[in-house]
Design a protein around this motif. Structure first.
Motif, PDB file in Angstrom:
ATOM      1  N   ILE A  82       0.864  -1.188   0.000  1.00 36.86           N
ATOM      2  CA  ILE A  82       0.000   0.000   0.000  1.00 36.86           C
ATOM      3  C   ILE A  82       0.891   1.225   0.000  1.00 36.86           C
ATOM      4  CG2 ILE A  82      -1.691   1.355   1.319  1.00 36.86           C
ATOM      5  CD1 ILE A  82      -1.614  -2.338   1.820  1.00 36.86           C
ATOM      6  N   ASP A  83       0.753   2.041  -1.048  1.00 37.24           N
ATOM      7  CA  ASP A  83       1.494   3.299  -1.149  1.00 37.24           C
ATOM      8  C   ASP A  83       0.577   4.402  -0.612  1.00 37.24           C
ATOM      9  OD1 ASP A  83       2.692   5.658  -1.884  1.00 37.24           O
ATOM     10  OD2 ASP A  83       2.666   5.275  -4.047  1.00 37.24           O
ATOM     11  N   MET A  84       0.834   4.853   0.609  1.00 35.03           N
ATOM     12  CA  MET A  84      -0.057   5.826   1.251  1.00 35.03           C
ATOM     13  C   MET A  84      -0.073   7.191   0.559  1.00 35.03           C
ATOM     14  SD  MET A  84      -2.096   5.047   3.694  1.00 35.03           S
ATOM     15  CE  MET A  84      -2.428   3.566   4.668  1.00 35.03           C
ATOM     16  N   SER A  85       0.932   7.474  -0.266  1.00 40.67           N
ATOM     17  CA  SER A  85       0.922   8.767  -0.962  1.00 40.67           C
ATOM     18  C   SER A  85      -0.235   8.849  -1.968  1.00 40.67           C
ATOM     19  CB  SER A  85       2.258   9.020  -1.676  1.00 40.67           C
ATOM     20  OG  SER A  85       2.440   8.132  -2.760  1.00 40.67           O
ATOM     21  N   GLN A  86      -0.778   7.686  -2.327  1.00 43.27           N
ATOM     22  CA  GLN A  86      -1.921   7.664  -3.255  1.00 43.27           C
ATOM     23  C   GLN A  86      -3.253   7.930  -2.545  1.00 43.27           C
ATOM     24  OE1 GLN A  86      -1.756   3.954  -5.413  1.00 43.27           O
ATOM     25  NE2 GLN A  86       0.183   4.462  -6.383  1.00 43.27           N
ATOM     26  N   LYS A  87      -3.219   7.984  -1.215  1.00 45.49           N
ATOM     27  CA  LYS A  87      -4.450   8.126  -0.428  1.00 45.49           C
ATOM     28  C   LYS A  87      -4.602   9.516   0.184  1.00 45.49           C
ATOM     29  CE  LYS A  87      -4.665   3.545  -0.831  1.00 45.49           C
ATOM     30  NZ  LYS A  87      -5.596   2.876  -1.730  1.00 45.49           N
ATOM     31  N   VAL A  88      -3.671  10.410  -0.128  1.00 38.80           N
ATOM     32  CA  VAL A  88      -3.666  11.730   0.508  1.00 38.80           C
ATOM     33  C   VAL A  88      -3.589  12.841  -0.543  1.00 38.80           C
ATOM     34  CG1 VAL A  88      -2.566  10.866   2.619  1.00 38.80           C
ATOM     35  CG2 VAL A  88      -1.127  11.689   0.744  1.00 38.80           C
ATOM     36  N   LYS A  89      -3.709  14.077  -0.063  1.00 40.02           N
ATOM     37  CA  LYS A  89      -3.613  15.232  -0.957  1.00 40.02           C
ATOM     38  C   LYS A  89      -2.160  15.702  -0.976  1.00 40.02           C
ATOM     39  CE  LYS A  89      -5.797  19.671  -1.855  1.00 40.02           C
ATOM     40  NZ  LYS A  89      -6.622  20.757  -1.314  1.00 40.02           N
ATOM     41  N   HIS A 109       6.555  14.699   2.276  1.00 39.74           N
ATOM     42  CA  HIS A 109       6.363  14.813   3.733  1.00 39.74           C
ATOM     43  C   HIS A 109       4.903  15.127   4.082  1.00 39.74           C
ATOM     44  CE1 HIS A 109      10.571  15.929   2.782  1.00 39.74           C
ATOM     45  NE2 HIS A 109      10.867  15.229   3.872  1.00 39.74           N
ATOM     46  N   TYR A 110       3.975  14.426   3.444  1.00 40.53           N
ATOM     47  CA  TYR A 110       2.544  14.788   3.529  1.00 40.53           C
ATOM     48  C   TYR A 110       1.916  14.571   4.898  1.00 40.53           C
ATOM     49  CZ  TYR A 110       2.276   9.746   2.686  1.00 40.53           C
ATOM     50  OH  TYR A 110       2.455   8.378   2.776  1.00 40.53           O
ATOM     51  N   TRP A 111       2.538  13.742   5.760  1.00 40.62           N
ATOM     52  CA  TRP A 111       1.957  13.482   7.091  1.00 40.62           C
ATOM     53  C   TRP A 111       2.010  14.713   7.989  1.00 40.62           C
ATOM     54  CZ3 TRP A 111       6.223  11.113   4.975  1.00 40.62           C
ATOM     55  CH2 TRP A 111       7.456  11.550   5.460  1.00 40.62           C
ATOM     56  N   LEU A 112       2.771  15.748   7.582  1.00 40.33           N
ATOM     57  CA  LEU A 112       2.786  16.981   8.373  1.00 40.33           C
ATOM     58  C   LEU A 112       1.529  17.823   8.142  1.00 40.33           C
ATOM     59  CD1 LEU A 112       6.579  17.795   8.178  1.00 40.33           C
ATOM     60  CD2 LEU A 112       5.294  17.140  10.197  1.00 40.33           C
ATOM     61  N   SER A 113       0.695  17.412   7.200  1.00 37.60           N
ATOM     62  CA  SER A 113      -0.680  17.928   7.122  1.00 37.60           C
ATOM     63  C   SER A 113      -1.530  17.009   7.997  1.00 37.60           C
ATOM     64  CB  SER A 113      -1.204  17.886   5.681  1.00 37.60           C
ATOM     65  OG  SER A 113      -2.616  17.810   5.678  1.00 37.60           O
ATOM     66  N   ILE A 114      -2.158  17.579   9.021  1.00 36.72           N
ATOM     67  CA  ILE A 114      -2.951  16.758   9.946  1.00 36.72           C
ATOM     68  C   ILE A 114      -4.138  16.135   9.213  1.00 36.72           C
ATOM     69  CG2 ILE A 114      -4.256  16.743  12.129  1.00 36.72           C
ATOM     70  CD1 ILE A 114      -2.395  19.174  12.951  1.00 36.72           C
ATOM     71  N   ASP A 115      -4.700  16.848   8.248  1.00 37.97           N
ATOM     72  CA  ASP A 115      -5.799  16.279   7.423  1.00 37.97           C
ATOM     73  C   ASP A 115      -5.324  15.031   6.687  1.00 37.97           C
ATOM     74  OD1 ASP A 115      -7.813  18.041   8.117  1.00 37.97           O
ATOM     75  OD2 ASP A 115      -7.365  19.452   6.500  1.00 37.97           O
ATOM     76  N   ASN A 116      -4.131  15.111   6.115  1.00 36.86           N
ATOM     77  CA  ASN A 116      -3.572  13.952   5.420  1.00 36.86           C
ATOM     78  C   ASN A 116      -3.363  12.782   6.380  1.00 36.86           C
ATOM     79  OD1 ASN A 116      -3.455  14.822   2.774  1.00 36.86           O
ATOM     80  ND2 ASN A 116      -1.348  15.544   2.891  1.00 36.86           N
ATOM     81  N   TYR A 117      -2.886  13.101   7.567  1.00 40.85           N
ATOM     82  CA  TYR A 117      -2.628  12.037   8.546  1.00 40.85           C
ATOM     83  C   TYR A 117      -3.934  11.361   8.975  1.00 40.85           C
ATOM     84  CZ  TYR A 117       0.360   9.575  11.869  1.00 40.85           C
ATOM     85  OH  TYR A 117       1.072   8.601  12.535  1.00 40.85           O
ATOM     86  N   MET A 118      -4.993  12.140   9.051  1.00 35.44           N
ATOM     87  CA  MET A 118      -6.318  11.559   9.339  1.00 35.44           C
ATOM     88  C   MET A 118      -6.725  10.592   8.224  1.00 35.44           C
ATOM     89  SD  MET A 118      -8.540  14.746  10.729  1.00 35.44           S
ATOM     90  CE  MET A 118      -8.137  15.617  12.228  1.00 35.44           C
ATOM     91  N   ASN A 119      -6.448  10.970   6.987  1.00 30.43           N
ATOM     92  CA  ASN A 119      -6.757  10.082   5.857  1.00 30.43           C
ATOM     93  C   ASN A 119      -5.970   8.779   5.937  1.00 30.43           C
ATOM     94  OD1 ASN A 119      -8.622  11.749   4.675  1.00 30.43           O
ATOM     95  ND2 ASN A 119      -7.210  12.643   3.202  1.00 30.43           N
ATOM     96  N   VAL A 120      -4.692   8.881   6.336  1.00 30.47           N
ATOM     97  CA  VAL A 120      -3.858   7.685   6.508  1.00 30.47           C
ATOM     98  C   VAL A 120      -4.482   6.771   7.565  1.00 30.47           C
ATOM     99  CG1 VAL A 120      -1.601   6.834   7.272  1.00 30.47           C
ATOM    100  CG2 VAL A 120      -1.716   8.801   5.742  1.00 30.47           C
ATOM    101  N   ALA A 121      -4.930   7.371   8.677  1.00 29.70           N
ATOM    102  CA  ALA A 121      -5.562   6.603   9.759  1.00 29.70           C
ATOM    103  C   ALA A 121      -6.813   5.879   9.263  1.00 29.70           C
ATOM    104  CB  ALA A 121      -5.910   7.532  10.919  1.00 29.70           C
ATOM    105  N   LYS A 122      -7.611   6.564   8.471  1.00 31.03           N
ATOM    106  CA  LYS A 122      -8.843   5.955   7.923  1.00 31.03           C
ATOM    107  C   LYS A 122      -8.514   4.799   6.988  1.00 31.03           C
ATOM    108  CE  LYS A 122     -11.361  10.317   8.230  1.00 31.03           C
ATOM    109  NZ  LYS A 122     -11.776  11.524   7.488  1.00 31.03           N
ATOM    110  N   GLU A 123      -7.468   4.984   6.180  1.00 32.98           N
ATOM    111  CA  GLU A 123      -7.047   3.922   5.254  1.00 32.98           C
ATOM    112  C   GLU A 123      -6.563   2.688   6.012  1.00 32.98           C
ATOM    113  OE1 GLU A 123      -7.218   3.605   1.969  1.00 32.98           O
ATOM    114  OE2 GLU A 123      -8.112   5.583   1.666  1.00 32.98           O
ATOM    115  N   VAL A 124      -5.812   2.911   7.086  1.00 35.79           N
ATOM    116  CA  VAL A 124      -5.302   1.797   7.903  1.00 35.79           C
ATOM    117  C   VAL A 124      -6.456   1.037   8.546  1.00 35.79           C
ATOM    118  CG1 VAL A 124      -4.006   1.233  10.005  1.00 35.79           C
ATOM    119  CG2 VAL A 124      -3.006   2.770   8.312  1.00 35.79           C
ATOM    120  N   ALA A 125      -7.435   1.766   9.086  1.00 37.05           N
ATOM    121  CA  ALA A 125      -8.596   1.121   9.721  1.00 37.05           C
ATOM    122  C   ALA A 125      -9.380   0.287   8.711  1.00 37.05           C
ATOM    123  CB  ALA A 125      -9.504   2.177  10.353  1.00 37.05           C
TER     124      ALA A 125
END
Length: 278
Positions: A82-89, A109-125
């Motif tokens: 899973i390439d998480m860069s495909q799941k974020v802005k 370095h997209y995880w420094l956007s908190i919105d992006n990090y929320m998307n990563v969390a949703k994808e993991v769940a």
């Protein structure tokens, strides 16, 4: 109890989000060891062997983990990667004097956007719930609890919109997601990766900039050399401090259970001070 899902992540922000949502139900391995500069990591044979046994391999991006494409291809694990860069802005790379070192067209370095990090969390769940449906309710509950914490963090960060001095000097170009979100201008010492060496001309320009713009702090990173940052600060007669791109944590921090949110809160305190926020 045996873990139901085995996951290998590449860098700390991905590891931390899987840990928060999967808990004890996930056998979790992170490839970059604690205390190591993530940009400089190259996997060894034992890392590749462990990876071949995982149910999933989560990478941050082929731009950040340039070595990942070759390994994914040689192990034939495209279907479980899973390439998480495909799941974020993503935001486009800034063109700079460091152009030669860019490995892609976007800032990784997209995880420094908190919105992006929320998307990563949703994808993991969603990933865990699909692989282990018996525990889907647990993953959804963990996600909901984690999102509440991330929302609170995002609210805290709103204070950066009211700062008087919205210019910062950082060690490498890692903070553009934060910069764009809160109207900050970042100037970097080394470009997109911390190991690139700036020229004497670039250093002189940064010293002049620090004086002219009355920037009170030059930020360095804990896992990279602070030598240039400290010499700029000394010449400009300002202080230095560590600002972290949350690419990794130390061994001691891992033992204390320090996570993404903790480091982001530390960063906020330092930015608040350096930028003269209300």
């Amino acid at each position: 109890m045996f873990a139901d899902v085995s996951i290998t992540t590449t860098i700390f922000p991905l590891y931390d989000v899987v840990k928060n949502i999967g808990g004890d139900n996930v056998k979790l391995t992170n490839l970059v060891p604690f205390g190591v500069e993530a940009h400089e990591f190259e996997p060894k044979a034992k890392d590749i062997a462990a990876l071949s046994k995982s149910d999933y391999f989560i990478i941050s991006s082929p731009v950040f983990e340039t070595w990942s494409t070759k390994i994914i291809s040689s192990l034939k694990i495209q279907d479980k990667t899973i390439d998480m860069s495909q799941k974020v802005k993503l935001i486009e790379m800034k063109h700079s004097e460091h152009e030669h070192e860019h490995k892609g067209s976007y800032d990784p370095h997209y995880w420094l956007s908190i919105d992006n990090y929320m998307n990563v969390a949703k994808e993991v769940a969603a990933l865990l719930s699909t692989k282990d449906p018996e525990n889907a309710k647990l993953y959804e509950a963990n996600l909901a609890a984690y999102l509440v914490k991330l929302e609170a963090l995002k609210t805290d960060y709103e204070v950066l919109k009211s700062c008087k001095n919205k210019k910062v000097i950082v060690n490498h170009d890692a903070f553009e997601y934060l910069a764009q979100e809160y109207g900050i201008t970042q100037y970097s010492i080394t470009g997109m990766t911390p190991e690139t060496k700036p020229s004497p001309k670039q250093i002189a320009q940064l010293i002049d900039l620090t004086k002219k713009e009355k920037i009170p702090t030059v930020f360095f990173e804990e896992f990279a050399s602070d030598k240039v940052a400290k010499s700029i600060a000394k010449e400009a007669n300002v202080k230095t401090d560590a600002l972290r791109p949350v690419e990794n944590i130390t061994v001691a921090e891992s033992k204390k259970g320090i996570g993404y949110i903790d480091i982001m809160k530390e960063n906020l305190v330092k930015l608040h001070d350096a930028m003269d926020c209300q």
